[in-house]
Every structure is written in structure tokens, then in C-alpha cells.
Design an enzyme around this catalytic site. Structure first.
Site, PDB file in Angstrom:
ATOM      1  CG  ASP A  50      -1.667   1.229   1.393  1.00  0.00           C
ATOM      2  OD1 ASP A  50      -1.532   2.159   0.517  1.00  0.00           O
ATOM      3  OD2 ASP A  50      -2.367   1.630   2.366  1.00  0.00           O
ATOM      4  CD  GLU A 128      35.892  10.963   0.930  1.00  0.00           C
ATOM      5  OE1 GLU A 128      37.007  10.701   0.378  1.00  0.00           O
ATOM      6  OE2 GLU A 128      35.996  12.171   1.600  1.00  0.00           O
ATOM      7  CD  GLU A 130      33.304  13.375   7.239  1.00  0.00           C
ATOM      8  OE1 GLU A 130      34.506  13.412   7.203  1.00  0.00           O
ATOM      9  OE2 GLU A 130      32.554  14.312   7.734  1.00  0.00           O
ATOM     10  CD  GLU A 185      37.055  12.986   9.171  1.00  0.00           C
ATOM     11  OE1 GLU A 185      37.300  13.942   9.704  1.00  0.00           O
ATOM     12  OE2 GLU A 185      37.200  12.760   7.960  1.00  0.00           O
ATOM     13  CD  GLU A 192      35.798  10.185   5.343  1.00  0.00           C
ATOM     14  OE1 GLU A 192      35.786  10.923   5.978  1.00  0.00           O
ATOM     15  OE2 GLU A 192      36.177   9.914   4.394  1.00  0.00           O
ATOM     16  CG  HIS A 241      33.575  15.256   1.559  1.00  0.00           C
ATOM     17  ND1 HIS A 241      34.731  15.238   2.299  1.00  0.00           N
ATOM     18  CD2 HIS A 241      32.911  15.948   2.439  1.00  0.00           C
ATOM     19  CE1 HIS A 241      34.676  16.003   3.233  1.00  0.00           C
ATOM     20  NE2 HIS A 241      33.438  16.730   3.261  1.00  0.00           N
ATOM     21  NE  ARG A 313      41.775  18.319   3.071  1.00  0.00           N
ATOM     22  CZ  ARG A 313      41.210  16.914   2.637  1.00  0.00           C
ATOM     23  NH1 ARG A 313      40.249  16.554   2.867  1.00  0.00           N
ATOM     24  NH2 ARG A 313      42.270  16.253   2.158  1.00  0.00           N
ATOM     25  CD  GLU A 333      36.775  15.866  -1.490  1.00  0.00           C
ATOM     26  OE1 GLU A 333      37.872  16.277  -1.820  1.00  0.00           O
ATOM     27  OE2 GLU A 333      36.389  15.476  -0.355  1.00  0.00           O
ATOM     28  NE  ARG A 335      35.800  19.640   1.261  1.00  0.00           N
ATOM     29  CZ  ARG A 335      36.399  19.038   2.262  1.00  0.00           C
ATOM     30  NH1 ARG A 335      36.932  17.806   1.603  1.00  0.00           N
ATOM     31  NH2 ARG A 335      36.555  19.136   3.297  1.00  0.00           N
TER      32      ARG A 335
HETATM   33  N1  GLU Z   1      33.689  16.645   8.677  1.00  0.00           N
HETATM   34  C1  GLU Z   1      33.918  17.791   7.533  1.00  0.00           C
HETATM   35  C2  GLU Z   1      32.560  17.837   6.849  1.00  0.00           C
HETATM   36  O1  GLU Z   1      31.720  18.298   7.634  1.00  0.00           O
HETATM   37  C3  GLU Z   1      34.872  17.018   6.651  1.00  0.00           C
HETATM   38  C4  GLU Z   1      36.166  16.595   7.068  1.00  0.00           C
HETATM   39  C5  GLU Z   1      37.054  16.048   5.860  1.00  0.00           C
HETATM   40  O2  GLU Z   1      37.611  16.983   5.283  1.00  0.00           O
HETATM   41  O3  GLU Z   1      36.919  14.640   5.664  1.00  0.00           O
HETATM   42  O4  GLU Z   1      32.374  18.099   5.343  1.00  0.00           O
HETATM   43 MG    MG Z   2      36.205  13.119   6.069  1.00  0.00          MG
END
Ligand code: GLU
Ligand code: MG
Length: 445
Positions: A50, A128, A130, A185, A192, A241, A313, A333, A335
Site C-alpha cells: 500500500d 565518503e 561520516e 574523523e 568515516e 563528500h 578544503r 570532489e 563537499r
Molecule cells: N567533517 C567535515 C565535513 O563536515 C569534513 C572533514 C574532511 O575533510 O573529511 O564536511
Molecule cells: Mg572526512
């Protein structure tokens, strides 16, 4: 693997029960369980359920829907006891007329990937995710306690989390995930586990597998595993990511160009430009909860500003440095996705944005290498043409409402179901009186 192989495998593995799984529009995994003797019928006729009681499927006139198992996704749930062995299969959802149901998130991604296949391309993603392991709530209601006191890449033989994480990796490998690394992490109790890239459909299935496996194994240790994007104020949140690339039929990486100084092809650049151009609307799909926007703030390795770079980053898109001879690993990547997203819908939106960039031949602004975007003044960001991600779910949803490319990729049924669910989520939050307000105003107002 076809239906016949699946029946054979289930028998060899002494499976007693099979969970037929799918997700609602928010990404919650749903399951219809069968004793194994009914599996053969399920594979030929599907299983009726359903649909009207599932989030996002609610308003359809016709509530009867059919689950058709995808035999390729067969895996044993390693935490099920041996005498009641349970396997799972992900399913596609069909209408009574035998057509794919347009509001099925997995089906939505499949539709998008079919368009890509017309070009002879595949979309690879290495996510990836976390997460945090918590030791319950410490009797203080909603304030969780991190499970250990480790930090980034820390190793300690007494670390209970290492024992749990090793068990997790083992379980995931028996379920067919090609685990690449697992590590602590940055934050307390944060981990992770990365697995090898796969085509987007498999990668999305893998994300769901990882999430519920981590939760099941953690629970066996009396722990709570959480993929909430920002469970604790003041320390890093949890992202997911996504390393992405496009391959052609021969398996060549379309992002690789030996003659470019970054080894990044013009297709790769347009892909990035497309994701940057749609980033504000895409946020609604890749960071789709109220809590997601508590993570996307300056200072915690999560992106806030819309730019790309090679060594940075704090950028929304990072191009990991090219290693000689590894053409296949040239990738972008992204993010800002977090693990609270429905991976099928997140990947649908990511691909649609990227393809729009490619089809319109967009070029990205210059990369912001060696610039800490968190430290830029507003005027400086404006000068560099660096936009800002939405500050709340409400803002992201307003952006999505304006984005025809993403709306079209989702299709009207999925889009409306998603919007309805998310607007309700925002409204529920907006009406609450939070701890913060009590602390801030109770006595001072
Ligand atoms: N924990 C971080 C985030 O919120 C990333 C850390 C990392 O570069 O793996 O994206
Ligand atoms: Mg990470």
C-alpha cells in the site's frame, strides 16, 4: 545475477527471510519481509504493497504498488542470526499498470542515468559518509555523549571504537562493498568509512547499505550510530563528500586531459561549472534537512561558499591532485552533500546540474587555490564572484522551486512529493521553541 541465480544463492546461503527494500522520498529505508519460500513468486509477480502509507507516495489516487526485486542487489545481512538468516534485495516500484512509478527515488535516478547512457557515458561516485558513535544520551535527554576521546586518524589499541569500526568494515565487505579505508574523523566519536567508487546507482545502494549496517552493528555494542549532519554544536559535523567522474564506454575517464596543466578536461570543467551554477538549488537535495544548515557554516571543514579549487578544503568542489599514471582517478570532489540526504535524489540532482554545465558549455571561474574562503571578506568574495550556499532549508527549497533543470530531472511526481515532505519538515521546526531561545531570552527578555 538474474532471478534464477538469486534463488540458487539464497538456497546455498540457507536464507530464511528476505527483506524487499526501497526508500521513501526522504531516504528512509522501507522493507517488506518474506519467508524465503515466497521469493520465487515475488521475483515473477512482484509484491503488492500500500503506497499511500509511505512518505512522498501519499497522494496518489492508486495506492496499490508493486515491488520488483533487483537481483543484483542481493546481500546477506551479516548481523542476522544463523538460524534465521536474512538477506535483502533492493526493489524498483511499479504501478498496477506495470509502469515504473514516477515517484520512486531509485527509479528517478535510473531515469536520469538512462539519459546519460544515451551518450554512452557512466557517472561514477565514491561517497565518503561520516558518522558519530554515541553512548546513548547520558540521561540528559537530547545531548549525546561521544563514544571515545580519539581524534583524526588516532589509533589506540584500547579504543573501543576501533573494535566496532573493524567489525563494521568486515560486515560491509561481506555485503559486497569494496571498503577502501576506515578512520577516525576530526571530532570526538566521529568516523568515516570509504568504499570504492561505483556507478551512481550502485553507489547510492551502497550508501543505504552502509547506513543501516553501521546502525545495526553499533546497536549490538549498545551504541547509537548517527548520520545526522551536525549533532554537536561547536565541533565538526558529518558530511558525505562525493568523488565524481564520467567514463565513456571504453572506460576512459572523460575528466582527464594530459595537455591541461591540472590534467582536467574541458568536459570536467563544464561539469564543475554546472554544479557551481546550480549549487544553491542543489543544496535542497544534497543537504536536505533542517540540521544540514548547522553544518554548512565557516570553520568546520564544511563548505559555505560556492567556489572550486585544487588544494582547498573550504571550497565547494575540490580537485584532488593528479598522480602520474592514474588517469582514472581524475575526479571532482563535491563537499556539501551530507549523509541525511536520499542518495538517489542527491545523485540525480548532481548529475543534472553537471550535464547542464556540459550542454551549455559553461566554464567555471578561476580556481581558488590556497585561499581560505572562510577568511574572505564579503566584498572580496563578491569581487571573485564567489556566491554563498543557502543558510537554511527554507532558503534552499526556495532555490529549488526556481530551478527548472533540477525540477525536470526529478520529474513532477518526485519533485512535488519531495517539496511537500520538506516544507512540512521546515514548518515543524519553525514552530518549535528551542533550547537556544530559552537560554537566550527566558531571563533577558
Ligand atoms: N567533517 C567535515 C565535513 O563536515 C569534513 C572533514 C574532511 O575533510 O573529511 O564536511
Ligand atoms: Mg572526512
Amino acid at each position: 545475477m538474474d532471478a534464477k541465480d538469486l534463488l540458487k544463492r539464497a538456497k546455498e546461503d540457507r536464507v530464511q527471510f528476505v527483506s524487499l527494500q526501497f526508500t521513501d522520498v526522504t531516504g528512509a529505508v522501507k522493507s517488506v519481509d518474506l519467508p524465503v519460500r515466497n521469493l520465487e513468486d515475488a521475483l515473477t509477480d512482484g509484491v503488492w504493497f500500500d503506497g499511500s502509507s509511505v512518505e512522498g507516495f501519499a497522494r496518489i489516487q492508486e495506492s496499490d504498488m508493486r515491488l520488483i526485486p533487483d537481483p543484483n542487489t542481493y546481500a546477506i545481512l551479516p548481523w542476522s542470526p544463523e538460524d534465521r538468516r536474512r538477506a535483502r534485495v533492493f526493489c524498483d516500484i511499479y504501478t498496477p499498470e506495470g509502469k515504473p512509478f514516477e515517484g520512486d527515488p531509485r527509479g528517478t535516478l535510473k531515469r536520469m542515468l538512462a539519459k546519460l547512457a544515451e551518450r554512452g557515458w557512466t557517472y561514477n561516485i565514491g561517497p565518503e559518509p561520516e558518522f558519530f558513535l554515541f553512548k546513548g544520551t547520558n540521561g540528559r535527554g537530547v545531548h549525546p555523549v561521544p563514544h571515545d576521546v580519539g581524534g583524526y586518524f588516532d589509533f589506540s589499541s584500547f579504543d573501543e571504537a576501533v573494535i566496532v569500526r573493524t567489525e563494521l568494515m568486515e560486515a560491509l565487505m561481506t555485503m559486497g562493498l569494496e571498503v577502501e579505508v576506515g578512520h577516525h574523523e576530526v571530532a570526538l566519536g566521529q568516523h568515516e568509512i570509504d568504499f570504492r567508487y561505483a556507478d551512481a546507482l550502485k553507489a547510492a545502494d551502497n550508501v543505504l547499505t552502509l547506513k543501516y549496517t553501521v546502525k545495526a552493528i553499533a546497536a549490538q555494542h549498545g551504541l547509537i550510530a548517527s548520520f545526522m549532519p551536525k549533532p554537536i554544536f561547536g565541533i565538526n559535523g558529518s558530511g558525505m563528500h562525493c568523488h565524481q567522474s564520467l567514463f565513456d564506454r571504453q572506460g576512459n575517464n572523460l575528466f582527464f586531459d594530459p595537455n591541461d596543466e591540472m590534467k582536467l578536461s574541458s568536459i570536467g570543467r563544464s561539469f564543475i561549472a554546472g554544479q557551481l551554477a546550480h549549487a544553491r538549488a542543489l543544496a535542497a537535495l544534497v543537504a536536505p534537512t533542517v540540521n544540514s544548515y548547522k553544518r554548512l557554516v565557516p570553520g568546520y571543514e564544511a563548505p559555505v561558499y560556492i567556489g572550486w579549487a585544487q588544494i582547498n578544503r573550504s571550497a565547494l568542489i575540490r580537485i584532488p591532485r593528479y598522480t602520474e599514471g592514474r588517469d582514472k582517478s581524475m575526479r571532482a570532489e563535491l563537499r556539501f552533500p551530507d549523509p541525511s540526504s536520499n542518495p538517489y535524489l542527491a545523485f540525480t540532482g548532481m548529475l543534472a546540474a553537471a550535464l547542464d554545465g556540459i550542454d551549455r558549455g559553461l566554464t567555471p571561474p578561476p580556481p581558488l587555490n590556497n585561499v581560505n574562503l572562510y577568511h574572505l571578506e564579503k566584498e572580496e568574495r563578491q569581487r571573485l564572484g564567489v556566491g554563498e550556499l543557502p543558510g537554511s532549508l527554507a532558503e534552499a527549497l526556495r532555490e529549488l522551486e526556481q530551478d527548472e533543470v533540477l525540477k525536470q530531472a526529478l520529474g513532477p511526481v518526485t519533485y512535488e512529493a519531495f517539496m511537500r515532505a520538506k516544507k512540512e519538515e521546515w514548518e515543524e521546526f519553525r514552530l518549535r521553541v528551542t533550547d537556544y531561545e530559552i537560554e537566550r531570552y527566558l531571563e533577558t527578555a
